[in-house]
Design a protein around this motif. Structure first.
Motif, PDB file in Angstrom:
ATOM      1  N   VAL A 232       0.841  -1.194   0.000  1.00  6.40           N
ATOM      2  CA  VAL A 232       0.000   0.000   0.000  1.00  6.40           C
ATOM      3  C   VAL A 232       0.882   1.253   0.000  1.00  6.40           C
ATOM      4  N   LEU A 233       1.833   1.286   0.902  1.00  8.08           N
ATOM      5  CA  LEU A 233       2.708   2.454   1.014  1.00  8.08           C
ATOM      6  C   LEU A 233       3.553   2.642  -0.244  1.00  8.08           C
ATOM      7  N   ARG A 234       3.979   1.528  -0.813  1.00 11.82           N
ATOM      8  CA  ARG A 234       4.796   1.598  -2.028  1.00 11.82           C
ATOM      9  C   ARG A 234       3.998   2.218  -3.183  1.00 11.82           C
ATOM     10  N   ILE A 235       2.747   1.787  -3.327  1.00 10.77           N
ATOM     11  CA  ILE A 235       1.917   2.328  -4.404  1.00 10.77           C
ATOM     12  C   ILE A 235       1.646   3.818  -4.187  1.00 10.77           C
ATOM     13  N   LEU A 236       1.285   4.182  -2.963  1.00 11.13           N
ATOM     14  CA  LEU A 236       0.982   5.588  -2.681  1.00 11.13           C
ATOM     15  C   LEU A 236       2.203   6.464  -2.967  1.00 11.13           C
ATOM     16  N   GLU A 237       3.356   5.984  -2.572  1.00 12.26           N
ATOM     17  CA  GLU A 237       4.586   6.727  -2.801  1.00 12.26           C
ATOM     18  C   GLU A 237       4.877   6.839  -4.302  1.00 12.26           C
ATOM     19  N   ASN A 238       4.736   5.722  -4.977  1.00  7.37           N
ATOM     20  CA  ASN A 238       4.987   5.668  -6.418  1.00  7.37           C
ATOM     21  C   ASN A 238       4.070   6.605  -7.204  1.00  7.37           C
ATOM     22  N   LYS A 239       2.825   6.714  -6.766  1.00 10.23           N
ATOM     23  CA  LYS A 239       1.864   7.574  -7.478  1.00 10.23           C
ATOM     24  C   LYS A 239       1.801   8.983  -6.881  1.00 10.23           C
ATOM     25  N   LYS A 240       2.690   9.252  -5.961  1.00 10.88           N
ATOM     26  CA  LYS A 240       2.770  10.553  -5.309  1.00 10.88           C
ATOM     27  C   LYS A 240       1.461  10.982  -4.642  1.00 10.88           C
ATOM     28  N   VAL A 241       0.887  10.043  -3.915  1.00 13.47           N
ATOM     29  CA  VAL A 241      -0.316  10.332  -3.136  1.00 13.47           C
ATOM     30  C   VAL A 241       0.071  10.311  -1.665  1.00 13.47           C
ATOM     31  N   LYS A 242      -0.280  11.363  -0.963  1.00 13.62           N
ATOM     32  CA  LYS A 242       0.032  11.442   0.458  1.00 13.62           C
ATOM     33  C   LYS A 242      -0.747  10.352   1.206  1.00 13.62           C
ATOM     34  N   ALA A 243      -0.065   9.609   2.061  1.00 18.76           N
ATOM     35  CA  ALA A 243      -0.724   8.523   2.789  1.00 18.76           C
ATOM     36  C   ALA A 243      -1.580   9.078   3.928  1.00 18.76           C
TER      37      ALA A 243
END
Ligand SMILES: [Zn+2]
Ligand SMILES: [Zn+2]
Length: 140
Positions: free
Chosen positions: A5-16
């Motif tokens: 989850v964190l990897r995808i959010l980071e990759n898509k530049k979405v703040k967790a």
């Protein structure tokens, strides 16, 4: 917290945020398309507004894509890694089960459309394959 989850959010530049992490986890745990109500059902609390906002943010950032499977409610499928904000690259067909209503991304298929008349400008297109999913095909 789920590393994927964190990897995808980071990759898509979405703040967790807590809500974003939970909604994304629903998509990762069940690899088929979800409507807003499907997601609401899978979460321990119900807050349609924040789920809706999360879906819109995910769509804008290339995390998920919207699918119109003809069932009347919009569903969303997880995007492939290469999708970026405002540039959805995953134009693939979708399978819709006539019995249980499940919608599945067919990522490995391509839609190849040719010989469009010059005077037409295509903005969007979709292809839905209807049938019976693996769970429904053998039970009658
Ligand atoms: Zn089915
Ligand atoms: Zn899809």
């Amino acid at each position: 917290m789920n590393k994927e989850v964190l990897r995808i959010l980071e990759n898509k530049k979405v703040k967790a945020t807590a809500v974003r992490e939970l909604v994304l986890e629903v998509f990762l745990n069940n690899r088929f398309a979800h409507s807003l109500s499907d997601i609401e059902d899978k979460l321990p609390w119900s807050d349609r507004v924040s789920i809706y906002r999360t879906l819109k943010t995910f769509e804008e950032k290339g995390v998920i894509h919207q699918i119109n499977d003809g069932s009347g409610s919009s569903k969303y499928g997880l995007c492939e890694h290469k999708c970026q904000a405002t540039k959805h690259l995953d134009i693939h067909p979708h399978f819709h089960c006539n019995k249980c209503g499940k919608t599945i991304c067919l990522e490995k298929q391509e839609i190849n459309i040719q010989n469009i008349p010059d005077e037409l400008r295509i903005v969007d297109y979709s292809l839905i394959l209807n049938g019976l999913c693996s769970g429904c095909k053998d039970c009658n």
